[in-house]
Design a protein around this motif. Structure first.
Motif, PDB file in Angstrom:
ATOM      1  N   PHE A  70       0.774  -1.365  -0.073  1.00 46.95           N
ATOM      2  CA  PHE A  70      -0.026  -0.138   0.106  1.00 46.95           C
ATOM      3  C   PHE A  70       0.962   1.317   0.024  1.00 46.95           C
ATOM      4  CE2 PHE A  70      -2.816   2.857   1.827  1.00 46.95           C
ATOM      5  CZ  PHE A  70      -3.952   2.892   0.935  1.00 46.95           C
ATOM      6  N   ASP A  71       2.253   1.133   0.088  1.00 46.64           N
ATOM      7  CA  ASP A  71       3.035   2.138   0.005  1.00 46.64           C
ATOM      8  C   ASP A  71       2.951   3.208  -1.230  1.00 46.64           C
ATOM      9  OD1 ASP A  71       3.941   1.353   2.480  1.00 46.64           O
ATOM     10  OD2 ASP A  71       5.628   0.621   1.994  1.00 46.64           O
ATOM     11  N   LEU A  72       2.717   2.339  -2.354  1.00 49.35           N
ATOM     12  CA  LEU A  72       2.681   3.043  -3.542  1.00 49.35           C
ATOM     13  C   LEU A  72       1.213   3.597  -3.871  1.00 49.35           C
ATOM     14  CD1 LEU A  72       4.895   0.969  -5.713  1.00 49.35           C
ATOM     15  CD2 LEU A  72       5.445   3.104  -4.835  1.00 49.35           C
ATOM     16  N   ALA A  73       0.329   3.303  -3.022  1.00 48.75           N
ATOM     17  CA  ALA A  73      -1.105   3.693  -3.229  1.00 48.75           C
ATOM     18  C   ALA A  73      -1.263   5.183  -3.510  1.00 48.75           C
ATOM     19  CB  ALA A  73      -2.059   3.205  -2.414  1.00 48.75           C
ATOM     20  N   GLY A  74      -0.544   5.902  -2.194  1.00 48.68           N
ATOM     21  CA  GLY A  74      -0.800   7.468  -2.417  1.00 48.68           C
ATOM     22  C   GLY A  74      -0.128   8.001  -3.740  1.00 48.68           C
ATOM     23  N   ILE A  75       0.924   7.402  -4.267  1.00 50.68           N
ATOM     24  CA  ILE A  75       1.627   7.699  -5.434  1.00 50.68           C
ATOM     25  C   ILE A  75       0.661   7.672  -6.516  1.00 50.68           C
ATOM     26  CG2 ILE A  75       3.582   7.521  -6.939  1.00 50.68           C
ATOM     27  CD1 ILE A  75       5.210   7.199  -4.590  1.00 50.68           C
ATOM     28  N   THR A  76      -0.064   6.283  -6.547  1.00 50.21           N
ATOM     29  CA  THR A  76      -0.757   5.878  -7.520  1.00 50.21           C
ATOM     30  C   THR A  76      -1.928   6.649  -7.733  1.00 50.21           C
ATOM     31  OG1 THR A  76      -0.189   3.616  -7.547  1.00 50.21           O
ATOM     32  CG2 THR A  76      -2.155   4.112  -8.623  1.00 50.21           C
ATOM     33  N   CYS A  77      -2.666   7.002  -6.664  1.00 51.48           N
ATOM     34  CA  CYS A  77      -3.791   7.915  -6.659  1.00 51.48           C
ATOM     35  C   CYS A  77      -3.532   9.270  -6.941  1.00 51.48           C
ATOM     36  CB  CYS A  77      -4.322   8.090  -5.317  1.00 51.48           C
ATOM     37  SG  CYS A  77      -5.094   6.323  -4.736  1.00 51.48           S
ATOM     38  N   GLY A  78      -2.300   9.792  -6.650  1.00 55.46           N
ATOM     39  CA  GLY A  78      -1.968  11.181  -6.831  1.00 55.46           C
ATOM     40  C   GLY A  78      -1.703  11.357  -8.362  1.00 55.46           C
ATOM     41  N   HIS A  79      -1.088  10.207  -8.915  1.00 62.39           N
ATOM     42  CA  HIS A  79      -0.453  10.306 -10.263  1.00 62.39           C
ATOM     43  C   HIS A  79      -1.751  10.224 -11.342  1.00 62.39           C
ATOM     44  CE1 HIS A  79       2.037   9.506 -13.847  1.00 62.39           C
ATOM     45  NE2 HIS A  79       1.296   8.439 -14.148  1.00 62.39           N
ATOM     46  N   PHE A  80      -2.534   9.302 -11.130  1.00 59.82           N
ATOM     47  CA  PHE A  80      -3.806   9.264 -11.806  1.00 59.82           C
ATOM     48  C   PHE A  80      -4.865  10.391 -11.383  1.00 59.82           C
ATOM     49  CE2 PHE A  80      -1.676   5.166 -12.286  1.00 59.82           C
ATOM     50  CZ  PHE A  80      -1.688   5.190 -13.705  1.00 59.82           C
ATOM     51  N   LEU A  81      -4.614  11.356 -10.575  1.00 61.25           N
ATOM     52  CA  LEU A  81      -5.566  12.354 -10.201  1.00 61.25           C
ATOM     53  C   LEU A  81      -6.867  12.096  -9.717  1.00 61.25           C
ATOM     54  CD1 LEU A  81      -5.188  14.664 -13.439  1.00 61.25           C
ATOM     55  CD2 LEU A  81      -3.800  14.655 -11.248  1.00 61.25           C
ATOM     56  N   VAL A  82      -6.799  11.028  -8.740  1.00 62.98           N
ATOM     57  CA  VAL A  82      -7.820  10.306  -7.998  1.00 62.98           C
ATOM     58  C   VAL A  82      -8.379  11.749  -7.113  1.00 62.98           C
ATOM     59  CG1 VAL A  82      -8.728   8.865  -6.263  1.00 62.98           C
ATOM     60  CG2 VAL A  82      -7.117   8.008  -8.262  1.00 62.98           C
ATOM     61  N   PRO A  83      -9.662  11.910  -6.846  1.00 62.58           N
ATOM     62  CA  PRO A  83     -10.014  13.008  -6.021  1.00 62.58           C
ATOM     63  C   PRO A  83      -9.539  12.821  -4.540  1.00 62.58           C
ATOM     64  CG  PRO A  83     -11.783  12.331  -7.412  1.00 62.58           C
ATOM     65  CD  PRO A  83     -10.723  11.325  -7.869  1.00 62.58           C
ATOM     66  N   PHE A  84      -9.016  13.860  -3.980  1.00 64.77           N
ATOM     67  CA  PHE A  84      -8.791  13.789  -2.851  1.00 64.77           C
ATOM     68  C   PHE A  84      -9.345  13.036  -1.884  1.00 64.77           C
ATOM     69  CE2 PHE A  84      -8.835  15.749   1.759  1.00 64.77           C
ATOM     70  CZ  PHE A  84      -7.471  15.247   2.076  1.00 64.77           C
ATOM     71  N   TRP A  85     -10.799  13.477  -1.627  1.00 66.63           N
ATOM     72  CA  TRP A  85     -11.766  12.545  -0.534  1.00 66.63           C
ATOM     73  C   TRP A  85     -11.969  11.224  -0.977  1.00 66.63           C
ATOM     74  CZ3 TRP A  85     -11.924  14.227   3.892  1.00 66.63           C
ATOM     75  CH2 TRP A  85     -11.744  15.805   4.363  1.00 66.63           C
ATOM     76  N   THR A  86     -11.935  11.129  -2.355  1.00 63.37           N
ATOM     77  CA  THR A  86     -11.879   9.531  -2.652  1.00 63.37           C
ATOM     78  C   THR A  86     -10.824   8.690  -2.115  1.00 63.37           C
ATOM     79  OG1 THR A  86     -13.038   9.909  -4.899  1.00 63.37           O
ATOM     80  CG2 THR A  86     -12.062   7.872  -4.524  1.00 63.37           C
ATOM     81  N   PHE A  87      -9.912   9.311  -2.061  1.00 62.33           N
ATOM     82  CA  PHE A  87      -8.588   8.424  -1.667  1.00 62.33           C
ATOM     83  C   PHE A  87      -8.252   8.546  -0.199  1.00 62.33           C
ATOM     84  CE2 PHE A  87      -4.037   9.378   0.131  1.00 62.33           C
ATOM     85  CZ  PHE A  87      -3.561   8.003  -0.231  1.00 62.33           C
ATOM     86  N   PHE A  88      -8.553   9.564   0.394  1.00 63.99           N
ATOM     87  CA  PHE A  88      -8.212   9.925   1.953  1.00 63.99           C
ATOM     88  C   PHE A  88      -9.572   9.392   2.507  1.00 63.99           C
ATOM     89  CE2 PHE A  88      -8.798  12.533   5.914  1.00 63.99           C
ATOM     90  CZ  PHE A  88      -7.505  11.876   6.487  1.00 63.99           C
ATOM     91  N   GLY A  89     -10.708   9.393   2.269  1.00 67.66           N
ATOM     92  CA  GLY A  89     -11.832   8.774   2.822  1.00 67.66           C
ATOM     93  C   GLY A  89     -11.832   7.398   2.867  1.00 67.66           C
ATOM     94  N   ALA A  90     -11.460   6.695   1.801  1.00 62.02           N
ATOM     95  CA  ALA A  90     -11.213   5.044   1.589  1.00 62.02           C
ATOM     96  C   ALA A  90     -10.085   4.829   2.341  1.00 62.02           C
ATOM     97  CB  ALA A  90     -11.078   4.589   0.259  1.00 62.02           C
ATOM     98  N   THR A  91      -9.071   5.562   2.488  1.00 55.90           N
ATOM     99  CA  THR A  91      -7.768   5.218   3.232  1.00 55.90           C
ATOM    100  C   THR A  91      -8.170   5.247   4.734  1.00 55.90           C
ATOM    101  OG1 THR A  91      -6.411   5.961   1.460  1.00 55.90           O
ATOM    102  CG2 THR A  91      -5.319   5.521   3.739  1.00 55.90           C
ATOM    103  N   LEU A  92      -9.022   6.256   5.225  1.00 49.70           N
ATOM    104  CA  LEU A  92      -9.075   6.452   6.418  1.00 49.70           C
ATOM    105  C   LEU A  92     -10.207   5.520   6.837  1.00 49.70           C
ATOM    106  CD1 LEU A  92      -9.048   8.264   8.826  1.00 49.70           C
ATOM    107  CD2 LEU A  92     -10.865   9.839   8.081  1.00 49.70           C
ATOM    108  N   ILE A  93     -11.325   5.107   6.142  1.00 45.79           N
ATOM    109  CA  ILE A  93     -12.307   4.010   6.735  1.00 45.79           C
ATOM    110  C   ILE A  93     -11.534   2.517   6.595  1.00 45.79           C
ATOM    111  CG2 ILE A  93     -14.326   2.693   6.189  1.00 45.79           C
ATOM    112  CD1 ILE A  93     -15.275   5.300   4.718  1.00 45.79           C
ATOM    113  N   GLY A  94     -10.544   2.578   5.723  1.00 45.05           N
ATOM    114  CA  GLY A  94      -9.895   1.124   5.814  1.00 45.05           C
ATOM    115  C   GLY A  94      -9.078   0.993   6.753  1.00 45.05           C
TER     116      GLY A  94
END
Length: 406
Positions: free
Chosen positions: A271-295
């Protein structure tokens, strides 16, 4: 129409970045130069070049402080709001009155939560190498509460933050049985705060990769370079590690929120590269952080809590100690210190002021304390090495830019 325009803009950016990557990796001399620079930077560690490493570390620290100060000055409204809140609580804290008990309660809760959030951030933020705060702090804390709950037949300890030692309650009727749910409820706050901290620690790579993708500039980060190289070699990947990383990247990119949630909800070293992957493919912030926070703060933490609580349940611990005694040759000698350690912990749970000193701890607790000290020292050294290497990278980039201008 807006979604089609955004998709078109994103596709154009992808084409531009792809062409830039192809040109970058097509130059063998540039790739060789980067390899040499990286090998040179990796030699800059405390145990090889202590003076130079500390010198670069201090210089990089000054640059980092200047950058953070500049960013704070750009957020004047937020800084002003925080200062007003601090002034309000300072006034409320210093004025005597009936509100003091609420202020003190709030202070304890905030400090308790901040402590565990900070440990969670240190576990995942990637300052050189993560500090395994779950193994060093949260796991032992949950284990101590579990052992105390079964020994005292109650979870009516003082509310967090606990005193130096958890003491069994007295003058209260003990509960007939202790369930998993009662122990989970007792440690839920600190566990969820720690999980939230690990989610916050995943944000810097996300913002770095997103800013680099939007600006088209090459980020000053080796993890991002590794990610780009992995994307370049996706079709020809042979080793299991690269294929596993690509599988995580594909899931996060295509499935979106639920893909990120699935990856964050299990102990996942990839999961270390998940942040880079989401940022690189312009995943919306709350989509990334919300899923990461809940998970991480809800699903994963309950899985980890259940594992620790079940492992340190009274009957499981007794069975483990019995199994240690069955080990050939060394079983009896190893079983004795474990039993002594458990007896010492149980005695401490019933020890109160004025009852004398509880039984001393054996070599197991001494070894654990030294392991914690060694791991914390290694973490500090890794931060110093990482920041020194970052400054060395600045020097190399400046040198190469000067050579190009000549």
């Amino acid at each position: 129409m807006a979604e089609n325009g955004a998709e078109h803009e994103l596709s154009q950016r992808r084409v531009g970045v792809k062409e830039q990557q192809n040109g970058k990796f097509a130059d063998p001399s540039l790739a060789e130069q980067k390899r040499r620079d990286r090998e040179e930077r990796l030699q800059l560690v405390l145990w090889k070049k202590p003076v130079l490493c500390l010198h670069y570390f201090l210089l990089e620290s000054l640059i980092t402080v200047k950058e953070w100060t500049r960013k704070l000055l750009q957020q004047r409204v937020m800084v002003l709001a925080m200062l007003l809140v601090l002034v309000f609580f300072s006034i409320a804290y210093s004025i005597e009155g009936t509100h003091q008990k609420y202020v003190q309660y709030l202070e304890k809760k905030v400090l308790w939560c901040a402590y565990w959030v900070g440990l969670g951030i240190l576990s995942s933020v990637g300052l050189g190498t993560g500090l395994h705060t779950f193994l060093l702090y949260l796991g032992p804390h949950i284990a101590s509460v579990t052992l105390a709950a079964y020994e005292c037949r109650s979870v009516n300890f003082p509310e967090p933050p606990y005193p130096d030692q958890i003491i069994c309650p007295h003058d209260e009727a003990a509960e007939d049985s202790i369930s998993l749910w009662t122990i989970i409820s007792k440690v839920r706050l600190e566990a969820c705060m720690w999980g939230a901290g690990t989610a916050i620690g995943e944000l810097p790579p996300y913002f770095m990769a997103r800013a680099a993708r939007l600006s088209g500039a090459e980020p000053d980060d080796e993890d991002y370079e590794e990610f780009e190289e992995m994307l370049e070699q996706a079709e020809n990947a042979q080793d299991f590690a690269t294929r596993a990383k690509l599988a995580v990247q594909t899931m996060v990119q295509k499935v979106g929120f639920f893909g990120i949630l699935a990856c964050a909800s299990i102990p996942n070293p990839l999961f270390d590269l998940a942040g880079i992957t989401c940022g690189h493919f312009l995943v919306p912030f709350w989509t990334f952080f919300g899923a990461t926070l809940i998970g991480k703060a809800v699903i994963k933490m309950h899985i980890q809590k259940l594992f620790v609580i079940i492992t340190f349940s009274k009957h499981i611990v007794e069975q483990m100690v019995s199994l240690i005694g069955a080990v050939p040759l060394l079983g009896a000698s190893l079983q004795k210190p474990f039993r002594e350690y458990l007896e010492a912990q149980r005695a401490k749970l019933h020890h109160r002021a004025g009852e004398g000193t509880p039984a001393g701890e054996n070599w197991l607790s001494w070894v654990f304390e030294k392991v914690v000290i060694i791991m914390v020292c290694y973490f500090v050294c890794s931060i110093i090495n990482s920041m020194a290497q970052s400054y060395a990278r600045r020097i190399q980039q400046k040198k190469h830019s000067e050579e190009k201008t000549k």
